[in-house]
Scaffold this active site. Structure first.
Site, PDB file in Angstrom:
ATOM      1  N   ARG A 264       0.778  -1.307  -0.277  1.00  0.00           N
ATOM      2  CA  ARG A 264       0.346  -0.417   0.170  1.00  0.00           C
ATOM      3  C   ARG A 264       0.464   1.287  -0.060  1.00  0.00           C
ATOM      4  O   ARG A 264       1.548   1.013   1.080  1.00  0.00           O
ATOM      5  CB  ARG A 264      -0.992   0.052   1.438  1.00  0.00           C
ATOM      6  CG  ARG A 264      -1.967   0.137   0.706  1.00  0.00           C
ATOM      7  CD  ARG A 264      -2.971  -0.493   0.146  1.00  0.00           C
ATOM      8  NE  ARG A 264      -4.223  -1.797  -0.049  1.00  0.00           N
ATOM      9  CZ  ARG A 264      -4.726  -2.348  -0.956  1.00  0.00           C
ATOM     10  NH1 ARG A 264      -3.420  -2.773  -1.211  1.00  0.00           N
ATOM     11  NH2 ARG A 264      -5.635  -3.261  -0.720  1.00  0.00           N
TER      12      ARG A 264
ATOM     13  N   GLU B 110      -3.311   7.978  -5.351  1.00  0.00           N
ATOM     14  CA  GLU B 110      -4.454   7.042  -6.311  1.00  0.00           C
ATOM     15  C   GLU B 110      -5.524   7.684  -6.687  1.00  0.00           C
ATOM     16  O   GLU B 110      -6.560   7.700  -6.322  1.00  0.00           O
ATOM     17  CB  GLU B 110      -3.862   5.502  -6.220  1.00  0.00           C
ATOM     18  CG  GLU B 110      -2.826   5.146  -5.326  1.00  0.00           C
ATOM     19  CD  GLU B 110      -3.174   3.731  -5.192  1.00  0.00           C
ATOM     20  OE1 GLU B 110      -4.111   2.786  -5.666  1.00  0.00           O
ATOM     21  OE2 GLU B 110      -1.275   3.083  -5.225  1.00  0.00           O
TER      22      GLU B 110
ATOM     23  N   HIS C 154      -1.413   0.264  -9.656  1.00  0.00           N
ATOM     24  CA  HIS C 154      -2.258  -0.052  -8.577  1.00  0.00           C
ATOM     25  C   HIS C 154      -3.293  -1.940  -9.697  1.00  0.00           C
ATOM     26  O   HIS C 154      -3.704  -2.245  -9.609  1.00  0.00           O
ATOM     27  CB  HIS C 154      -3.421  -0.033  -7.785  1.00  0.00           C
ATOM     28  CG  HIS C 154      -3.478  -0.617  -6.423  1.00  0.00           C
ATOM     29  ND1 HIS C 154      -3.943   0.330  -5.675  1.00  0.00           N
ATOM     30  CD2 HIS C 154      -3.501  -2.269  -6.395  1.00  0.00           C
ATOM     31  CE1 HIS C 154      -3.873  -0.916  -4.833  1.00  0.00           C
ATOM     32  NE2 HIS C 154      -4.439  -2.111  -5.829  1.00  0.00           N
TER      33      HIS C 154
HETATM   34  N1  LIG Z   1      -0.889  -4.023  -5.183  1.00  0.00           N
HETATM   35  C1  LIG Z   1      -1.822  -4.820  -5.504  1.00  0.00           C
HETATM   36  O1  LIG Z   1      -2.433  -5.062  -6.126  1.00  0.00           O
HETATM   37  C2  LIG Z   1      -2.050  -5.856  -3.987  1.00  0.00           C
HETATM   38  C3  LIG Z   1      -1.748  -5.262  -3.068  1.00  0.00           C
HETATM   39  N2  LIG Z   1      -2.204  -5.858  -1.499  1.00  0.00           N
HETATM   40  C4  LIG Z   1      -1.923  -5.464  -0.498  1.00  0.00           C
HETATM   41  O2  LIG Z   1      -0.752  -6.761  -0.056  1.00  0.00           O
HETATM   42  C5  LIG Z   1      -0.855  -7.109   1.110  1.00  0.00           C
HETATM   43  C6  LIG Z   1      -0.422  -8.304   1.591  1.00  0.00           C
HETATM   44  O3  LIG Z   1      -1.470  -9.290   1.571  1.00  0.00           O
HETATM   45  P1  LIG Z   1      -1.221 -10.788   1.966  1.00  0.00           P
HETATM   46  O4  LIG Z   1       0.199 -11.236   1.787  1.00  0.00           O
HETATM   47  O5  LIG Z   1      -2.287 -11.312   1.055  1.00  0.00           O
HETATM   48  O6  LIG Z   1      -1.692 -10.885   3.336  1.00  0.00           O
HETATM   49  P2  LIG Z   1      -0.556 -11.380   4.255  1.00  0.00           P
HETATM   50  O7  LIG Z   1      -1.774 -10.815   5.576  1.00  0.00           O
HETATM   51  O8  LIG Z   1      -0.818 -13.166   4.451  1.00  0.00           O
HETATM   52  O9  LIG Z   1       1.262 -10.679   4.609  1.00  0.00           O
HETATM   53  C7  LIG Z   1       1.065  -9.452   5.306  1.00  0.00           C
HETATM   54  C8  LIG Z   1       1.983 -10.088   6.069  1.00  0.00           C
HETATM   55  O10 LIG Z   1       2.900  -8.843   6.908  1.00  0.00           O
HETATM   56  C9  LIG Z   1       3.080  -9.250   7.886  1.00  0.00           C
HETATM   57  N3  LIG Z   1       2.983  -7.438   8.848  1.00  0.00           N
HETATM   58  C10 LIG Z   1       1.817  -6.895   9.043  1.00  0.00           C
HETATM   59  N4  LIG Z   1       2.212  -6.315   9.223  1.00  0.00           N
HETATM   60  C11 LIG Z   1       3.753  -5.577   9.871  1.00  0.00           C
HETATM   61  C12 LIG Z   1       4.729  -5.468   9.941  1.00  0.00           C
HETATM   62  N5  LIG Z   1       4.844  -3.980  10.938  1.00  0.00           N
HETATM   63  N6  LIG Z   1       6.424  -5.522  10.159  1.00  0.00           N
HETATM   64  C13 LIG Z   1       6.116  -6.759   8.590  1.00  0.00           C
HETATM   65  N7  LIG Z   1       5.604  -7.536   8.596  1.00  0.00           N
HETATM   66  C14 LIG Z   1       4.246  -6.979   8.996  1.00  0.00           C
HETATM   67  C15 LIG Z   1       1.829  -9.689   8.347  1.00  0.00           C
HETATM   68  O11 LIG Z   1       2.510 -10.069   9.245  1.00  0.00           O
HETATM   69  C16 LIG Z   1       2.087 -10.820   7.076  1.00  0.00           C
HETATM   70  O12 LIG Z   1       3.132 -12.057   7.417  1.00  0.00           O
HETATM   71  C17 LIG Z   1      -2.280  -6.506   1.466  1.00  0.00           C
HETATM   72  O13 LIG Z   1      -2.977  -6.212   2.694  1.00  0.00           O
HETATM   73  C18 LIG Z   1      -3.122  -5.709   0.497  1.00  0.00           C
HETATM   74  O14 LIG Z   1      -2.570  -4.154   1.014  1.00  0.00           O
HETATM   75  C19 LIG Z   1      -2.228  -6.896  -1.906  1.00  0.00           C
HETATM   76  C20 LIG Z   1      -2.792  -7.610  -3.027  1.00  0.00           C
HETATM   77  C21 LIG Z   1      -2.983  -6.600  -4.119  1.00  0.00           C
HETATM   78  O1  LIG Z   2      -6.672  -6.924  -3.175  1.00  0.00           O
HETATM   79  C1  LIG Z   2      -6.112  -6.060  -2.786  1.00  0.00           C
HETATM   80  O2  LIG Z   2      -5.847  -5.740  -1.420  1.00  0.00           O
HETATM   81  C2  LIG Z   2      -5.533  -5.068  -4.111  1.00  0.00           C
HETATM   82  O3  LIG Z   2      -4.809  -4.090  -3.838  1.00  0.00           O
HETATM   83  C3  LIG Z   2      -5.871  -5.255  -5.324  1.00  0.00           C
HETATM   84  O4  LIG Z   2      -5.768  -7.047  -5.126  1.00  0.00           O
END
Ligand SMILES: NC(=O)C1=CN([C@@H]2O[C@H](COP(=O)(O)OP(=O)(O)OC[C@H]3O[C@@H](n4cnc5c(N)ncnc54)[C@H](O)[C@@H]3O)[C@@H](O)[C@H]2O)C=CC1
Ligand SMILES: O=C(O)C(=O)CO
Length: 324
Positions: A237, A266, A285
């Site tokens: 993010r 964004e 994004h």
């Molecule tokens: N660019 C895009 O289109 C997308 C972006 N995202 C972003 O990616 C993020 C992660 O997605 P997932 O891997 O599925 O989630 P997840 O919940 O599996 O992984 C997040 C990881 O970050 C770690 N974490 C949280 N706070 C932390 C901190 N302060 N210091 C170190 N590690 C920390 C958590 O322990 C966890 O291992 C989503 O929350 C979303 O914001 C997700 C999908 C698409």
């Molecule tokens: O799923 C999310 O969090 C995104 O950023 C878009 O896939």
């Protein structure tokens, strides 16, 4: 009578039909106050909410006294006031897993394109600059065997580590809130504190959720600590990074390049200095934006809302503790 819901994102026809089998659906273009005012009765009656990328806060919840479940077509849910939802006992559903592999592909694309200057040199070719055999001013830097630092070893971090380890022979460092045994066993990933990761990594990849704890986790101090040859990637993010500090670090040569899928604001304003920097790959994004994955996310969100309004919260529920 079918429960009423508000849909604030266009869905493929078959998914809309599936939703309409279960619910009486009011479609709106967004959740802005003027839209809510225009459809006040539908919002007042709605028990469910389905869509993505809009703020869901106390002001909106006040207009939806019957709301029981919200389903977002995303894994990230930083645009929801979860405390306010909990206080109102509204379930929040999201779409993890279905997008993990696609987002990891996007991160790898950012790594490759920023290191090998893919976008920049392709533009030069299109601009007619390829008139003789290319020289070092067109060269990039290697990806394979370089050290990859992953900040946030969750689902997407793991899928990225898999690609980097097996596909590119990259040693992997990671920082997370806890050790991740599977990452260590499967990808030989080494856990370290953030400063060690910044000191040692050739690529620093952020794939973190936005929370109070991660807001501006990366600023001047973190960029100054990175190698001047390092490439910074953010696909989590935008607000996890202090963008002004990132721009200064790129300008000062504190870091070599950046690959960014997310931004503090964004869409990224046309006036952003990032758009003028040849060593920045800026994407709109698109982490999960493939036809297949966006369909699967929408299908997952539809199923999630059907489940939630039937009280089934075994999977994909952010706040199952509030289920009655
Ligand atoms: N660019 C895009 O289109 C997308 C972006 N995202 C972003 O990616 C993020 C992660 O997605 P997932 O891997 O599925 O989630 P997840 O919940 O599996 O992984 C997040 C990881 O970050 C770690 N974490 C949280 N706070 C932390 C901190 N302060 N210091 C170190 N590690 C920390 C958590 O322990 C966890 O291992 C989503 O929350 C979303 O914001 C997700 C999908 C698409
Ligand atoms: O799923 C999310 O969090 C995104 O950023 C878009 O896939």
């Amino acid at each position: 009578m079918k429960p009423s819901i508000i849909l604030y994102k266009a869905l493929p026809d078959d998914l809309l039909r599936r939703l309409e089998e279960h619910f009486s659906v009011t479609q709106v273009p967004n959740l802005r106050p003027e839209t809510v005012a225009q459809h006040a009765q539908a919002f007042a009656n709605a028990e469910g909410l389905l869509g993505s990328s809009e703020a869901v806060n106390t002001a909106l919840l006040e207009k939806m006294p019957k709301l029981r479940a919200a389903s977002t077509i995303s894994v990230g849910y930083d645009n929801f006031d979860v405390e306010a939802l909990n206080a109102r006992r509204v379930l929040l559903m999201h779409t993890p897993t279905v997008l993990t592999e696609t987002v990891a592909d996007t991160v790898m694309a950012l790594v490759l394109s920023s290191a090998r200057r893919v976008v920049e040199v392709a533009e030069r070719v299109k601009g007619g600059e390829w008139t003789k055999s290319i020289g070092p001013d067109w060269f990039g830097i290697d990806v394979h065997h370089k050290t990859l630092g992953i900040v946030g070893m969750g689902r997407i971090g793991m899928a990225l580590a898999q690609r980097a380890h097996f596909g590119f022979n990259m040693p992997i460092l990671y920082n997370a809130r806890r050790r991740h045994e599977q990452a260590e066993e499967r990808f030989n990933a080494r856990y370290c504190d953030l400063n060690t990761l910044l000191d040692e990594a050739d690529f620093v990849c952020l794939i973190l959720p936005l929370t109070d704890e991660t807001y501006h986790l990366f600023g001047a101090e973190q960029f100054a600590r990175m190698k001047s040859s390092a490439i910074f990637i953010n696909a989590g993010r935008g607000p996890v990074v202090d963008e002004k500090a990132l721009i200064s670090a790129l300008r000062n040569g504190d870091i070599h390049a950046a690959g960014l899928d997310v931004f503090e604001q964004e869409p990224l304003p046309a006036s952003s200095p990032l758009l003028k920097m040849p060593n920045v790959v800026a994407l709109p994004h698109i982490g999960s934006a493939t036809h297949e994955t966006r369909y699967n996310m929408a299908a997952c969100a539809v199923d999630n809302l059907i489940d939630a309004l039937q009280g089934k919260v075994e999977k994909n529920c952010v706040n199952p503790q509030i289920a009655g």
